[in-house]
Design a protein around this motif. Structure first.
Motif, short mmCIF file in Angstrom:
data_model
loop_
_atom_site.label_atom_id
_atom_site.label_comp_id
_atom_site.label_asym_id
_atom_site.label_seq_id
_atom_site.Cartn_x
_atom_site.Cartn_y
_atom_site.Cartn_z
N VAL A 115 -6.25 48.15 19.80
CA VAL A 115 -5.55 47.71 18.58
C VAL A 115 -5.07 46.28 18.70
CG1 VAL A 115 -3.61 48.21 17.04
CG2 VAL A 115 -4.81 50.10 18.17
N TYR A 116 -4.61 45.90 19.89
CA TYR A 116 -4.02 44.57 20.08
C TYR A 116 -4.92 43.71 20.96
CZ TYR A 116 0.05 46.93 18.18
OH TYR A 116 0.89 47.65 17.37
N ASP A 117 -5.17 42.50 20.50
CA ASP A 117 -6.10 41.58 21.14
C ASP A 117 -5.35 40.28 21.45
OD1 ASP A 117 -8.40 40.31 22.03
OD2 ASP A 117 -9.23 39.97 20.03
N PRO A 118 -4.82 40.11 22.68
CA PRO A 118 -4.01 38.92 22.99
C PRO A 118 -4.76 37.63 22.71
CG PRO A 118 -3.89 40.53 24.77
CD PRO A 118 -4.97 41.01 23.84
N ASN A 119 -4.14 36.79 21.89
CA ASN A 119 -4.72 35.50 21.51
C ASN A 119 -6.11 35.64 20.90
OD1 ASN A 119 -4.51 32.66 21.30
ND2 ASN A 119 -5.74 32.38 23.15
N SER A 120 -6.38 36.81 20.31
CA SER A 120 -7.68 37.08 19.65
C SER A 120 -8.84 36.84 20.60
CB SER A 120 -7.83 36.22 18.39
OG SER A 120 -6.80 36.47 17.47
N ARG A 121 -8.68 37.22 21.88
CA ARG A 121 -9.71 36.94 22.87
C ARG A 121 -11.06 37.52 22.48
NH1 ARG A 121 -12.47 39.92 26.17
NH2 ARG A 121 -13.43 39.02 28.02
N MET A 122 -11.08 38.81 22.11
CA MET A 122 -12.36 39.43 21.81
C MET A 122 -12.96 38.87 20.53
SD MET A 122 -13.32 43.46 21.59
CE MET A 122 -15.04 43.99 21.33
N LEU A 123 -12.13 38.65 19.53
CA LEU A 123 -12.61 38.07 18.28
C LEU A 123 -13.23 36.70 18.53
CD1 LEU A 123 -12.82 37.90 15.17
CD2 LEU A 123 -10.46 37.03 15.17
N ARG A 124 -12.52 35.86 19.26
CA ARG A 124 -13.03 34.51 19.54
C ARG A 124 -14.31 34.57 20.37
NH1 ARG A 124 -9.11 30.40 18.85
NH2 ARG A 124 -7.08 31.22 18.19
N GLY A 125 -14.33 35.45 21.37
CA GLY A 125 -15.51 35.55 22.22
C GLY A 125 -16.74 36.03 21.45
N PHE A 126 -16.53 37.00 20.55
CA PHE A 126 -17.64 37.50 19.75
C PHE A 126 -18.19 36.40 18.85
CE2 PHE A 126 -18.93 39.29 15.58
CZ PHE A 126 -20.10 39.90 15.98
N LEU A 127 -17.32 35.70 18.14
CA LEU A 127 -17.79 34.67 17.21
C LEU A 127 -18.46 33.52 17.96
CD1 LEU A 127 -14.75 34.59 14.76
CD2 LEU A 127 -16.99 35.66 14.38
N ALA A 128 -17.86 33.11 19.08
CA ALA A 128 -18.43 31.97 19.82
C ALA A 128 -19.79 32.31 20.40
CB ALA A 128 -17.47 31.55 20.93
N GLY A 129 -19.99 33.57 20.83
CA GLY A 129 -21.25 33.93 21.45
C GLY A 129 -22.31 34.44 20.49
N LEU A 130 -21.93 34.69 19.24
CA LEU A 130 -22.86 35.29 18.29
C LEU A 130 -24.12 34.47 18.05
CD1 LEU A 130 -23.33 37.72 16.44
CD2 LEU A 130 -22.02 36.53 14.66
N PRO A 131 -24.03 33.15 17.79
CA PRO A 131 -25.26 32.40 17.51
C PRO A 131 -26.29 32.47 18.64
CG PRO A 131 -23.35 31.12 16.85
CD PRO A 131 -22.83 32.31 17.61
N ALA A 132 -25.84 32.51 19.88
CA ALA A 132 -26.77 32.53 21.02
C ALA A 132 -27.44 33.88 21.21
CB ALA A 132 -26.03 32.14 22.30
N HIS A 133 -26.94 34.93 20.51
CA HIS A 133 -27.50 36.26 20.71
C HIS A 133 -28.16 36.82 19.46
CE1 HIS A 133 -24.81 36.01 24.22
NE2 HIS A 133 -25.67 36.83 24.77
N LEU A 134 -28.14 36.07 18.36
CA LEU A 134 -28.84 36.49 17.14
C LEU A 134 -30.26 35.93 17.14
CD1 LEU A 134 -26.27 36.07 14.21
CD2 LEU A 134 -27.32 38.21 15.00
#
Length: 400
Positions: free
Chosen positions: A305-324
């Protein structure tokens, strides 16, 4: 003076140990705490003669109570402690500062959990509770703690100690696991969450994944990042995607997702792998339902439920272009609750998209159906009532 008596658990330094004095003898046992709380430093023995007011004073002062009486009376005492906590006046939250209201609410909940966690019960080596009228909690404990040893145990029957509040949570989680959660998007079939794995009780986000238009007819491969119970991976497989890779870092989630894939008959199409966010390679569809609230969790269960400093959100968005793959889509499922709580703005979210080189192709919204959205006594009611969950269809922005 009697010589100190140490249980066998104390000889193993690989886990925390609780020590106390009982009948003039120094005793010890393994300390169990899912949120990683340290063993209480002060422990007194309590039983059916212990009065609620006296118990409340002790636990508020930091003294834990190890229960040796009737199990049902322990539950009644826990309820009495909760009533006394809830009667205490609380600092009013400012109506014009939702972020402060959220943090005050979290602090109050944390303090409440700490106090209620001071009522302790023993477990024997086989996860039995050696108290009068205690229920059989062995299956619930095995789900959370792993298989009990075949033999062994302390001579006094106390192999480990756990807070009664945590033990009741294990029992409740086991019932969810045993009965399962009905998923309309899977034709009413059930997903069985393990203890510590986020349960898909709120089905709105699952419904969004079930109805969003697929890129391709259908795509040959999809990634489900942070798969949890594996429910989204199963929905994607049922929608005709021939291969879905679900990832997670939590061993409990990995095992849970694999079992659910087997139960739902999609194990031949769903592969569950351990990874921090993305697996190797690229896919035309990548789905992620990260924790929705950028705040610090206080237990392992709260990491869903809780994501400190939006770590997972940021990691997903930052890595998405390289994996699509070219022309592929990333589906981000995210509630706007954090926006209503003043913890993140919509501009912040859009800025993360832009920084990652992503463009918004479409957005599907759904309103919450859970009871808390209608509970006017909830301190966060205004934010919950306004909440909307969205599936953001993201693509890689065209290079200038």
């Amino acid at each position: 003076m009697n010589a100190p008596q140490l249980n066998a658990a104390a000889a193993d330094p690989s886990y925390p140990v609780l020590t106390w004095e009982e009948s003039g003898v120094r005793r010890s046992a393994r300390w169990r705490s899912e949120n990683g709380a340290a063993p209480p430093r002060r422990v007194e023995i309590a039983d059916d003669r212990t009065k609620a007011d006296a118990a409340y004073k002790l636990v508020c002062e930091g003294t834990a109570l190890l229960w040796r009486g009737d199990f049902h009376n322990a539950r009644q005492l826990l309820a009495a402690l909760a009533r006394r906590i809830d009667r205490r006046p609380r600092k009013p939250a400012p109506a014009d500062d939702p972020a402060r209201a959220f943090h005050l609410h979290r602090a109050a909940q944390s303090q409440r959990a700490r106090i209620l966690g001071m009522l302790l019960v023993p477990l024997d080596a086989q996860y039995g509770v050696p108290l009068h009228r205690a229920p059989d909690v062995r299956a619930a404990c095995e789900l959370a703690y792993g298989p009990a040893p075949e033999d062994g145990g302390a001579p006094d029957g106390t192999d480990s100690v756990v807070s009664l509040r945590e033990l009741l949570g294990l029992v409740g989680a086991y019932e969810w696991h045993r009965k399962g959660v009905e998923i309309p998007a899977l034709g009413g079939e059930r997903v069985h969450p393990d203890y510590g794995v986020f349960s898909p009780q709120r089905g709105e986000y699952v419904d969004l994944v079930a109805r969003a238009p697929l890129p391709g007819e259908p795509p040959a491969l999809a990634f489900d990042i942070g798969t949890g119970t594996g429910v989204l991976a199963a929905v994607l497989a049922r929608r005709g995607i021939p291969r879905v890779i679900g990832t997670d870092q939590d061993p409990r989630a990995l095992a849970c997702a694999r079992r659910n894939a087997e139960r739902l008959g999609v194990a031949d199409r769903v592969e569950i792998v351990e990874a921090d966010l993305f697996p190797a390679g690229r896919a035309p569809l990548i789905v992620c339902n990260p924790p929705w609230v950028p705040a610090k969790p206080t237990s392992s269960v709260e990491y869903a439920v809780y994501d400190p400093n939006s770590r997972m959100l940021r990691g997903f968005l930052a890595g998405l272009p390289a994996h699509l793959t070219p022309g592929g889509e990333g589906w981000l499922i995210l509630s706007d609750l954090a926006e209503h709580l003043g913890l993140r703005t919509r501009a912040d979210l859009l800025a993360l998209f832009e920084a990652a080189g992503l463009t918004v192709l479409d957005r599907l919204d759904i309103a919450p159906r859970h009871p808390r959205a209608r509970d006017t006594t909830d301190p966060l009611h205004a934010a919950r009532a306004a909440e909307v969950t969205s599936l953001w269809r993201l693509g890689v922005a065209a290079q200038p």
